[in-house]
Design an enzyme around this catalytic site. Sequence first.
Site, mmCIF file in Angstrom:
data_model
loop_
_atom_site.group_PDB
_atom_site.id
_atom_site.type_symbol
_atom_site.label_atom_id
_atom_site.label_comp_id
_atom_site.label_asym_id
_atom_site.label_seq_id
_atom_site.Cartn_x
_atom_site.Cartn_y
_atom_site.Cartn_z
ATOM 1 N N ARG A 120 0.837 -1.202 0.000
ATOM 2 C CA ARG A 120 0.000 0.000 0.000
ATOM 3 C C ARG A 120 0.870 1.250 0.000
ATOM 4 O O ARG A 120 1.019 1.904 -1.016
ATOM 5 C CB ARG A 120 -0.970 -0.029 1.187
ATOM 6 C CG ARG A 120 -2.167 0.933 1.018
ATOM 7 C CD ARG A 120 -1.847 2.355 1.383
ATOM 8 N NE ARG A 120 -1.418 2.483 2.782
ATOM 9 C CZ ARG A 120 -0.925 3.603 3.282
ATOM 10 N NH1 ARG A 120 -0.769 4.676 2.514
ATOM 11 N NH2 ARG A 120 -0.548 3.649 4.549
ATOM 12 N N ASP A 121 1.508 1.577 1.105
ATOM 13 C CA ASP A 121 2.396 2.741 1.131
ATOM 14 C C ASP A 121 3.551 2.541 0.148
ATOM 15 O O ASP A 121 4.025 3.483 -0.489
ATOM 16 C CB ASP A 121 2.941 2.971 2.537
ATOM 17 C CG ASP A 121 3.130 4.439 2.875
ATOM 18 O OD1 ASP A 121 3.394 5.226 1.957
ATOM 19 O OD2 ASP A 121 3.009 4.800 4.050
ATOM 20 N N HIS A 164 3.500 4.037 -3.443
ATOM 21 C CA HIS A 164 3.930 5.406 -3.752
ATOM 22 C C HIS A 164 5.322 5.424 -4.389
ATOM 23 O O HIS A 164 5.594 6.222 -5.284
ATOM 24 C CB HIS A 164 3.970 6.255 -2.472
ATOM 25 C CG HIS A 164 2.639 6.637 -1.935
ATOM 26 N ND1 HIS A 164 1.754 7.434 -2.626
ATOM 27 C CD2 HIS A 164 2.036 6.343 -0.748
ATOM 28 C CE1 HIS A 164 0.666 7.618 -1.894
ATOM 29 N NE2 HIS A 164 0.807 6.971 -0.755
ATOM 30 N N SER A 212 2.936 10.799 8.995
ATOM 31 C CA SER A 212 2.903 10.792 7.531
ATOM 32 C C SER A 212 4.067 11.525 6.892
ATOM 33 O O SER A 212 4.454 11.216 5.763
ATOM 34 C CB SER A 212 1.601 11.432 7.036
ATOM 35 O OG SER A 212 0.492 10.961 7.742
ATOM 36 N N HIS A 263 2.526 4.406 12.940
ATOM 37 C CA HIS A 263 2.971 4.331 11.548
ATOM 38 C C HIS A 263 4.067 5.369 11.339
ATOM 39 O O HIS A 263 3.824 6.571 11.476
ATOM 40 C CB HIS A 263 1.784 4.621 10.620
ATOM 41 C CG HIS A 263 2.116 4.706 9.169
ATOM 42 N ND1 HIS A 263 1.988 3.632 8.309
ATOM 43 C CD2 HIS A 263 2.558 5.736 8.400
ATOM 44 C CE1 HIS A 263 2.325 3.991 7.086
ATOM 45 N NE2 HIS A 263 2.683 5.267 7.121
ATOM 46 N N HIS A 316 7.414 7.136 9.174
ATOM 47 C CA HIS A 316 8.188 7.365 7.947
ATOM 48 C C HIS A 316 9.601 7.748 8.366
ATOM 49 O O HIS A 316 9.827 8.259 9.464
ATOM 50 C CB HIS A 316 7.552 8.449 7.075
ATOM 51 C CG HIS A 316 6.442 7.929 6.218
ATOM 52 N ND1 HIS A 316 6.633 7.524 4.924
ATOM 53 C CD2 HIS A 316 5.132 7.724 6.496
ATOM 54 C CE1 HIS A 316 5.489 7.086 4.423
ATOM 55 N NE2 HIS A 316 4.559 7.204 5.363
ATOM 56 N N TYR A 321 3.657 16.085 3.720
ATOM 57 C CA TYR A 321 3.171 14.717 3.494
ATOM 58 C C TYR A 321 4.129 13.960 2.579
ATOM 59 O O TYR A 321 4.522 14.443 1.515
ATOM 60 C CB TYR A 321 1.794 14.813 2.847
ATOM 61 C CG TYR A 321 0.951 13.566 2.902
ATOM 62 C CD1 TYR A 321 0.508 13.053 4.112
ATOM 63 C CD2 TYR A 321 0.553 12.936 1.732
ATOM 64 C CE1 TYR A 321 -0.294 11.921 4.160
ATOM 65 C CE2 TYR A 321 -0.256 11.804 1.768
ATOM 66 C CZ TYR A 321 -0.671 11.306 2.980
ATOM 67 O OH TYR A 321 -1.465 10.188 3.017
#
Length: 336
Positions: free
Chosen positions: A12-13, A16, A166, A195, A197, A286
């Site tokens: 999913r992520d 990108h 995010s 979550h 990053h 983001y």
Amino acid sequence: MSKITINDVTLRDGMHAISHQYSQEQIAELTKVLDESGVDIIEATHGDGLGGSSLQYGFSKESEETIIRTAVENSKHAKVGVLLIPGIGIIDDLKRAHDLGASVVRVATHCTEADVSMQHIQAGVKLGMDTVGFLMMSHRTTPENLVEEAKKMESYGAKTIYVVDSAGALTMDDARARVSMFKEKLSPETEIGFHAHNNLSLGIANSIVAIEEGATRIDASLAGMGAGAGNAALEQLIAVMNRLELDHNVDLYKVMDAADYLMKPMMKRPVQIDRLSLMLGYSGVYSSFLLFAERAGQEYGVDARDILMRIAEMGAIGGQEDWIIGVAQQLAAEAK
């Protein structure tokens, strides 16, 4: 300490990082290896969730149905999850995902807009899905405000609420403050997730801090596959968790091999901390804006870092990628 549930976001992520171009064969192969490695949940949708395959966010190589169905068919043990951002995806999309076999839904909103998730969370609960609230860009508000938004999602029926970094902008103290506030203020029955990053190189550190403060669901991806500098790398996270003797279901050697021999050869652009992904964390933008800003900078002859800084000053949030072209044009005009 409770056993940690690992929610893998490679499918999913990770979309990108390759402009949503996983093939059906790659989705099947990645699902199989993740399932065999012992991850608990495999999230599989367009990077922007259900309904995300579009002109604005980028068309995926495979249809939404193909992505979800392929993941479900190739997962024997792990649950298959989907992301739903209200306004991009709708309840009918969620019903179709459920019919295809998805059993987990994470309903994602900007960190101060939990109220728009009510109908979608309630729909997930009604469908009998493991329904999760997902508060994106959590650095954009205070821990106190964030927990009030989390309480809204809790009241709608979500049994797990996530602190979502995010932009990869949270420091360890920032992560600790938010997760500890959730632990203190939410119901003891509500599970807490995190979550990360890696834009400031803190993805693993913040994930461990979150566990220390009571989070029991942690996101990760093979080789850190994801927007910006990527997510917390699954193989790195599991290695650290093993050293700390934290309980989980994942086989370290299997995810190490999958990262090196399967995931990395698929990468079109290295998922790494470079000047642009670092700028995402520094400015708090983001993470999925990275490729859009990079392309706009090249097209209009401006520094993509300036685009990101201007976007940050404007307060852009996820879903406002269309601002990037206008900002690039403005910067080009100002440079003349």
